[in-house]
Design a protein around this motif. Structure first.
Motif, mmCIF file in Angstrom:
data_model
loop_
_atom_site.group_PDB
_atom_site.id
_atom_site.type_symbol
_atom_site.label_atom_id
_atom_site.label_comp_id
_atom_site.label_asym_id
_atom_site.label_seq_id
_atom_site.Cartn_x
_atom_site.Cartn_y
_atom_site.Cartn_z
ATOM 1 N N LYS A 1 0.843 -1.200 0.000
ATOM 2 C CA LYS A 1 0.000 0.000 0.000
ATOM 3 C C LYS A 1 0.873 1.242 0.000
ATOM 4 C CE LYS A 1 -3.828 -2.246 2.299
ATOM 5 N NZ LYS A 1 -4.770 -2.222 3.397
ATOM 6 N N LYS A 52 0.378 5.288 0.592
ATOM 7 C CA LYS A 52 -0.637 6.222 1.071
ATOM 8 C C LYS A 52 0.021 7.419 1.731
ATOM 9 C CE LYS A 52 -1.469 3.633 5.361
ATOM 10 N NZ LYS A 52 -2.494 2.915 6.109
ATOM 11 N N GLU A 61 -3.873 7.185 -3.492
ATOM 12 C CA GLU A 61 -3.403 6.051 -2.705
ATOM 13 C C GLU A 61 -3.502 4.798 -3.566
ATOM 14 O OE1 GLU A 61 -5.174 5.852 1.184
ATOM 15 O OE2 GLU A 61 -4.189 7.712 1.782
ATOM 16 N N THR A 89 -2.859 0.414 -3.968
ATOM 17 C CA THR A 89 -2.664 -0.915 -3.418
ATOM 18 C C THR A 89 -2.157 -1.754 -4.577
ATOM 19 O OG1 THR A 89 -4.428 -0.631 -1.800
ATOM 20 C CG2 THR A 89 -3.751 -2.885 -2.283
ATOM 21 N N ALA A 102 1.871 7.167 -7.565
ATOM 22 C CA ALA A 102 0.941 7.608 -6.523
ATOM 23 C C ALA A 102 0.784 9.131 -6.493
ATOM 24 C CB ALA A 102 1.407 7.109 -5.163
ATOM 25 N N GLU A 126 3.548 -1.251 3.764
ATOM 26 C CA GLU A 126 3.078 0.098 3.460
ATOM 27 C C GLU A 126 4.237 1.050 3.233
ATOM 28 O OE1 GLU A 126 -1.022 0.554 5.992
ATOM 29 O OE2 GLU A 126 0.828 1.052 7.016
ATOM 30 N N ILE A 181 4.414 5.105 3.327
ATOM 31 C CA ILE A 181 3.581 6.235 3.712
ATOM 32 C C ILE A 181 4.372 7.516 3.506
ATOM 33 C CG2 ILE A 181 2.246 7.294 5.577
ATOM 34 C CD1 ILE A 181 2.275 4.389 6.845
#
Length: 161
Positions: free
Chosen positions: A25, A27, A33, A35, A73, A153, A155
């Motif tokens: 992921k 984000k 965002e 996946t 992204a 993830e 981030i």
């Protein structure tokens, strides 16, 4: 055939389908965002990176450049990574709770020659289960502490006081 055995044989294929495939992921402070599955990552641009592991041997990893994932992204990369966005970092979270951070400038080709990758293969083989399915690789670092296993993830975080 016993009813319980018959029931388990009938349900087993559905349980396998219900199991989730590994995903990564992306984000945080991004436009979109994401996946990404292993198949999604296989369709993206590929790169290789060689690092010396704790056993003293060189290993060649292949995967997707982190910059390509960040760009997909909508994170600030390239020309968007400027004076106004240089306070942006990437927090990497792993399945076991391990976390590491990089500034986006450390990962951007306009700032460095090192190409960080999200690896899914080592020496032409899938990553072993205890190290995969995705691993963050940054060539050129003296210590492997930020070479994180079992990525879950990425981030993007803008740090402001």
């Amino acid at each position: 055939m016993k009813p319980l055995l018959l029931l388990s044989l009938l349900i087993s294929p559905f349980c396998l389908l219900a199991q989730q495939q590994p995903v990564l992921k992306i984000k945080g402070s991004v436009k979109t965002e994401l996946t990404l599955s292993a198949a999604d990552l296989q369709r993206m641009p590929r790169a290789t990176a060689t690092i010396k592991e704790h056993d003293g041997k060189d290993y060649t990893f292949s995967g997707v450049p982190v910059q390509a994932v960040l760009e997909a992204a909508g994170a600030p990369v390239g020309k968007q990574l400027n004076k106004a966005t240089l306070n942006t970092c990437l927090l990497i979270r792993c399945a076991d709770g391990y976390q590491v951070a990089y500034s986006l400038a450390e990962l951007d080709s306009s700032f460095t020659n090192n190409v960080a990758i999200i690896a899914d293969q080592v020496n032409g083989q899938p990553l072993p289960g205890n190290r995969g399915p995705f691993r963050f690789i940054m060539p050129g670092e003296k210590k492997l502490a930020r070479s994180a296993f079992k990525l879950e993830e990425l981030i993007v975080v803008s740090i402001k006081e």
